[in-house]
Design a protein around this motif. Structure first.
Motif, mmCIF file in Angstrom:
data_model
loop_
_atom_site.group_PDB
_atom_site.id
_atom_site.type_symbol
_atom_site.label_atom_id
_atom_site.label_comp_id
_atom_site.label_asym_id
_atom_site.label_seq_id
_atom_site.Cartn_x
_atom_site.Cartn_y
_atom_site.Cartn_z
ATOM 1 N N GLU A 82 29.477 -2.162 25.651
ATOM 2 C CA GLU A 82 29.906 -0.874 25.779
ATOM 3 C C GLU A 82 29.009 0.212 25.203
ATOM 4 N N GLN A 83 28.634 -0.265 24.108
ATOM 5 C CA GLN A 83 27.587 0.360 23.133
ATOM 6 C C GLN A 83 25.965 0.274 23.861
ATOM 7 N N SER A 84 25.628 -0.601 24.598
ATOM 8 C CA SER A 84 24.315 -0.675 24.934
ATOM 9 C C SER A 84 24.011 -0.375 26.508
ATOM 10 N N ARG A 85 25.417 -0.503 27.140
ATOM 11 C CA ARG A 85 25.161 0.077 28.562
ATOM 12 C C ARG A 85 24.087 -0.421 29.371
ATOM 13 N N PRO A 86 23.641 -1.788 29.389
ATOM 14 C CA PRO A 86 22.482 -2.447 30.065
ATOM 15 C C PRO A 86 22.598 -2.255 31.608
ATOM 16 N N ASP A 87 21.535 -2.213 32.474
ATOM 17 C CA ASP A 87 21.551 -2.235 33.632
ATOM 18 C C ASP A 87 22.057 -3.725 34.428
ATOM 19 N N TRP A 88 21.944 -4.620 33.597
ATOM 20 C CA TRP A 88 22.310 -5.799 33.942
ATOM 21 C C TRP A 88 22.672 -6.690 32.717
ATOM 22 N N VAL A 89 23.921 -7.459 32.942
ATOM 23 C CA VAL A 89 24.178 -8.442 32.062
ATOM 24 C C VAL A 89 23.465 -9.776 32.938
ATOM 25 N N LEU A 90 22.610 -10.738 32.160
ATOM 26 C CA LEU A 90 22.092 -11.777 32.598
ATOM 27 C C LEU A 90 22.806 -13.163 32.064
ATOM 28 N N VAL A 91 23.582 -13.908 32.820
ATOM 29 C CA VAL A 91 24.196 -15.011 32.272
ATOM 30 C C VAL A 91 23.471 -16.129 32.752
ATOM 31 N N TYR A 92 23.631 -17.429 31.937
ATOM 32 C CA TYR A 92 22.690 -18.630 32.206
ATOM 33 C C TYR A 92 23.387 -19.770 32.994
ATOM 34 N N GLY A 93 24.901 -19.625 33.269
ATOM 35 C CA GLY A 93 25.558 -20.736 34.089
ATOM 36 C C GLY A 93 26.263 -21.728 33.077
ATOM 37 N N ASP A 94 27.283 -22.386 33.557
ATOM 38 C CA ASP A 94 28.037 -23.554 33.098
ATOM 39 C C ASP A 94 29.157 -23.249 31.847
ATOM 40 N N THR A 95 28.547 -22.312 30.910
ATOM 41 C CA THR A 95 29.313 -22.614 29.703
ATOM 42 C C THR A 95 30.318 -21.440 29.419
ATOM 43 N N ASN A 96 31.236 -21.688 28.436
ATOM 44 C CA ASN A 96 32.259 -20.780 28.262
ATOM 45 C C ASN A 96 31.477 -19.256 27.878
#
Ligand code: UD1
Length: 353
Positions: A82-96
């Motif tokens: 919410e604070q940073s409001r990025p253009d993308w959140v990049l997630v790396y797969g598989d995990t919680n």
């Protein structure tokens, strides 16, 4: 462009390394560590050895049951996004850490990109399978490592959000392999080149049932060459609670290895026995014979090309499988050519809304 990478577990720190380098000059890149892995040998050494800057935020969520761990991550990530409001959140797969970040971001209408999209084991007992299926369907951009992954996404109606970028693990492995060759990173103590094997075990299906774990350890203990068993904390604590001794027969338990040392150890070995996804691929890329203690694999190319064999039901045949001959050489490159991270950044720039 501002991108937040969310990582939490050991293999994700490895994948972060080439991505962080490729982002330089193209994006403001912030790294959030959920704290899912927190031991020095499971986390800090990867940042040091792979030259990754310290995370901008560490949520220090730690271990816990799936619901509690994932819930704590959701609550911790929301205010950061919410604070940073990025253009993308990049997630790396598989995990919680991946499912938590994807869910926290989509609820805030922040675009999510999923690295390692489209992997499927079709085994719904695995927490990774729920995490990856749900993340693929929540995410806005699916960055697939292989053609097989692209096909899985298309079958699920996700083709228009999918892009084949290759596998960033290849990027980092090539780089570390060259560094190991140039620097002569030593083999683990007490072993002779080509006269030992490397093993890892951490999947709940292998560690949590004492009878199954004992059967796997018995097979490893009976092998004809020493087995360096790099012990994940989950294995250490469950073996102790089952009253099982890890040090027996051919098995030599060692601490989890830093990445360059793992690569050096695999390169010098006669083979790998594992239930890790990453290690199956690393063994293949280094052309080291792999035996996987699972009923199926996401990395089917390693099996089809003859470098990986699955053993699960018939554990009594594990030792024989491990001692099988090496297959014919291949120059197949199903995991790309080591330029996936650049393709990821390019795609994020192009598809930015
Ligand atoms: C997690 C991922 C798995 C990935 C693996 C890589 C999920 C559901 N699973 O499994 O996909 O292949 O990471 O290693 O996200 N522990 C420590 N110190 C640590 C980390 C863990 O002692 O630094 C112990 C804790 O007792 C913890 C257990 O290991 O309960 C399991 O850790 P956890 O992160 O929950 O799952 P992994 O088995 O590592």
């Amino acid at each position: 462009m501002r991108v937040i990478s969310v990582v939490g577990a050991r293999p994700q720190f490895v994948k972060l390394a080439p991505i962080a380098r490729a982002m330089a000059g193209h994006a403001e890149h912030l790294v959030v560590h959920t704290g899912q892995h927190y031991d020095e040998r499971m986390s800090d050494v990867f940042f040091q050895d792979l030259g990754i800057a310290q995370p901008d935020v560490n949520l220090a969520v730690g271990s816990g049951k799936h619901g509690a761990q994932t819930g704590a991550m959701l609550a911790g990530l929301e205010p950061v996004f919410e604070q940073s409001r990025p253009d993308w959140v990049l997630v790396y797969g598989d995990t919680n850490s991946t499912i938590a970040a994807a869910l926290a971001a989509v609820k805030l209408h922040i675009p999510v990109a999923h690295l390692e999209a489209g992997l499927r084991s079709f085994n719904r007992r695995m927490p990774e399978e729920h995490n990856r299926v749900l993340t693929d369907h929540a995410a806005d951009l699916l960055l697939a490592p292989t053609d097989v992954a692209m096909r899985h996404l298309a079958h699920e109606g996700l083709a228009d959000r999918s892009v084949l970028v290759g596998d960033v693990m290849t990027d980092v492995l090539h780089e570390v392999r060259d560094r190991v060759l140039a620097s002569g990173t030593p083999l683990p103590e007490g072993v002779e080149r080509g006269r030992y094997r490397v093993a890892t075990l951490h999947r709940p299906d292998n560690t949590d049932d004492p009878v199954r774990l004992a059967a796997i350890l018995d097979q490893l203990a009976s092998l004809d060459l020493p087995v360096l068993l790099a012990v994940h904390p989950r294995l250490r604590s469950l073996a102790a609670s089952h009253g099982l001794e890890l040090e027996r027969g051919a098995i030599r338990p060692i601490e989890p290895l830093p990445y360059p040392e793992l690569v050096a150890a695999v390169m010098g070995s006669a083979g790998v026995v594992t239930d890790s996804g990453g290690l199956q691929k690393e063994a293949f890329l280094l052309r080291v014979l792999c035996t996987t203690v699972r009923p199926e694999t996401e990395w089917v190319e390693t099996v089809e090309l003859g470098w990986n064999q699955l053993v699960s039901e018939r554990l009594d045949q594990l030792a024989a499988a491990v001692q099988r001959p090496t297959p014919a050489e291949t120059d197949a490159a199903p995991y790309g050519d080591g330029t996936a991270a650049a393709a990821v950044v390019e795609t994020l720039v192009e598809r930015r809304r």
